[in-house]
Design a protein around this motif. Sequence first.
Motif, mmCIF file in Angstrom:
data_model
loop_
_atom_site.group_PDB
_atom_site.id
_atom_site.type_symbol
_atom_site.label_atom_id
_atom_site.label_comp_id
_atom_site.label_asym_id
_atom_site.label_seq_id
_atom_site.Cartn_x
_atom_site.Cartn_y
_atom_site.Cartn_z
ATOM 1 N N HIS A 1 -15.535 6.235 8.001
ATOM 2 C CA HIS A 1 -15.134 5.585 6.794
ATOM 3 C C HIS A 1 -15.430 3.989 6.480
ATOM 4 N N ASP B 1 -13.322 1.847 5.258
ATOM 5 C CA ASP B 1 -12.239 0.980 5.801
ATOM 6 C C ASP B 1 -12.066 0.663 7.341
ATOM 7 N N ASP C 1 2.617 4.574 2.590
ATOM 8 C CA ASP C 1 1.142 4.336 1.977
ATOM 9 C C ASP C 1 1.485 4.212 0.410
ATOM 10 N N GLY C 2 0.679 3.217 -0.088
ATOM 11 C CA GLY C 2 0.522 2.701 -1.521
ATOM 12 C C GLY C 2 -0.478 3.920 -2.064
ATOM 13 N N LYS C 3 -0.646 3.543 -3.226
ATOM 14 C CA LYS C 3 -1.901 4.375 -4.244
ATOM 15 C C LYS C 3 -3.036 4.094 -3.632
ATOM 16 N N ASP C 4 -3.493 3.322 -2.756
ATOM 17 C CA ASP C 4 -4.656 3.092 -2.316
ATOM 18 C C ASP C 4 -5.169 3.953 -1.186
ATOM 19 N N GLY C 5 -4.174 4.796 -0.851
ATOM 20 C CA GLY C 5 -4.374 5.782 0.449
ATOM 21 C C GLY C 5 -4.042 5.000 1.725
ATOM 22 N N SER D 1 -3.429 3.104 5.108
ATOM 23 C CA SER D 1 -3.933 1.978 5.523
ATOM 24 C C SER D 1 -2.959 1.687 6.921
ATOM 25 N N ALA E 1 0.256 -0.541 6.015
ATOM 26 C CA ALA E 1 1.284 -0.206 5.196
ATOM 27 C C ALA E 1 2.532 -0.101 5.955
#
Length: 704
Positions: free
Chosen positions: A65, A67, A156-160, A162, A165
Amino acid sequence: MAAAESYSARHLSVLEGLEAVRKRPGMYIGSTDSRGLMHCLWEIIDNSVDEALAGFGSRIEITLHPDGSVEVVDDGRGIPVDVEPKTGLTGVEVVMTKLHAGGKFGGGSYAAAGGLHGVGASVVNALSARMDVQVTRGGKVHQMSFRRGEPGEFRDGKDGPSPDAPFSPFEQSSELKIVGKAKRGVSGTRIRYWSDAQIFLKTAQFSYAELADRARQTAFLVPGLQIVVRDRRGVQRDEEGQPLPEVEEVFHYEGGISEFADYLAIDPPLTDTWRLQGAGTFTETVPVLNDKGHMVSTDVEREVVVDIALRWGTGYETRVKTFVNIIATPKGGTHLNGFEQGLLKTVRKQAEAQARRLKMGKDKLEKDDVLAGLTAVVTVRLAEPQFEGQTKEVLGTSAVRQIVSRTVEQELTALLTSSKRQLKQQSSVLLEKVVAEMKSRIAARTHKENQRRKTALESSSLPAKLRDCRSTDVESSELFIVEGDSAMGTAIPARNSDFQALFPIRGKILNVQKASVGDMLANAECAAIIQVMGAGSGRSFDLSAARYGKVVIMTDADVDGAHIRTLLLTLFFRYMRPLIGAGRVFAAVPPLHRVEVIRGRGKPNEYVYTYSDAELTALLKKLERSGTRYKEPIQRYKGLGEMDADQLAETTMDPSLRTLRRVTMTDAEDAERVFELLMGSEVAPRKDFIVTGAAGLDADRIDA
């Protein structure tokens, strides 16, 4: 006190083993650079492969991925989700947090496994900033997350997902969440993890090429298994150098190791790809835990399954890859020893039975004669193999040698003595090739011994064409192989005779990629070069005996010169490869043009050399911009012989002024594929290469 800051006995029990992994990661994964990063990925992939080996999975997907995380998905049975009675933890948590806990220790789940399931997963978990494990089993999708080995929850936030987090570790008891439903009969494991930047070096990164090679190898070794490899990082580029958003390759081979052997081979076949299969048992004494918790030595019967694919080709290189339970053993071990032992014994016996037809005389075949032109994949499967060292590069189980040797003897003898017309014909051709290799080896040895008998003072010991240097210091001496007599005439006054020797060759030497050893030794130019180097050739080449510290190939800067240089490099690559490996072979870089710059005002004119058309164009533009004049026409050198001795010394031979291009061999296999493409006997691939590259060829470079 905040939950994240508290430290309960539960944390202690989870992390007591994994903390040791984080303190000394090198003990478990070898290093913390890219090699260690890839090792972690192999541990996770191998668990999925072991499921497929056991017959419970047929597809694995690996995704890199953007990231920095990596995801491995399989359709195996899925990690057990029920509670393990001894620890009171779910199977997922046991596998991911406990060292030496997994499906391969009891002996019931896997008959022959690649690694120690659980050790690898828990080590990777300990060295990950975050790991998400999703298990589909029993109609439900279960999920658990970990931070540096500790189970808990990420918000986790809305960015998926991480690794940065907010994280809350579980306090009293863990929770394996049910996050969805699955269709009946669907199962598998999905693991996604982010490697810990506190552990791994900043330069560490996943190698897509290495991953694809390993996936291809595994797909060959497990017939029917489909492995999908994706790279979404945007680091791969297309032919025009533009970044690709996603690269995907699918590896799937039904033919197994027979296809693997065909893939590895680069020379035309002399025999079909033969499959040798067999099995044997041996008794091993191992410590076993009894009901009272004591270790007791117990005799256990082990079965060894042998599967070998091999074929001989018209070439002379040997390629043998060995595996134990699909683990590559690059340094061999008892299975390789058994294979070579059985091979030599069988072929030697068949050759001796036909000694009169083959005109063998009293000479005996040796291992290298039989291995010439051989491509083979040797695989064995057994429970709990013993390896020499932690890296698993050498198999140490001694009983395997005899079982493999016996299998090779029985199966290969049946093929070589078969009454079938095709097998009979191939057997005859193979024995002729092996005996020819033996004769070439004896001829090469005799040639080398004759050379060693002569002293350096004898005029007959070296070719008359050689202009040797006075120095006896090998490190500082240089041998220039010069194209043609005209260049030789200029090079003699241009050299420093203290340490620079000259040897001229007439045009294009023999293409040794196609020729046999005997043909090569019979060729005057090739034999003379080997004689001048004084270190033998082929398998008997002795680098320490080489007479010169540097070998410089000095050819014209045109297409013919490039061809001659390629032929010479082919000779060095095939028969004096250690010279290239040691970085002692160089290509001279003579200039293409000489520009006479007019300085004026009584100053002498200055000569500037350029080495390509692009460099000349850039120089002329620079001179015009600055208003500097130069003489027309500009001199273009068609060959080394057009230069004066002073010019040749200044541009090509004087160590303080010249440029040399070192010939390196960082990857011998890649280099060999290129040599086979350019110089081998297969015409079709070379034609395709020429047709494909013709559009980009500059017609002005053709010397016509």
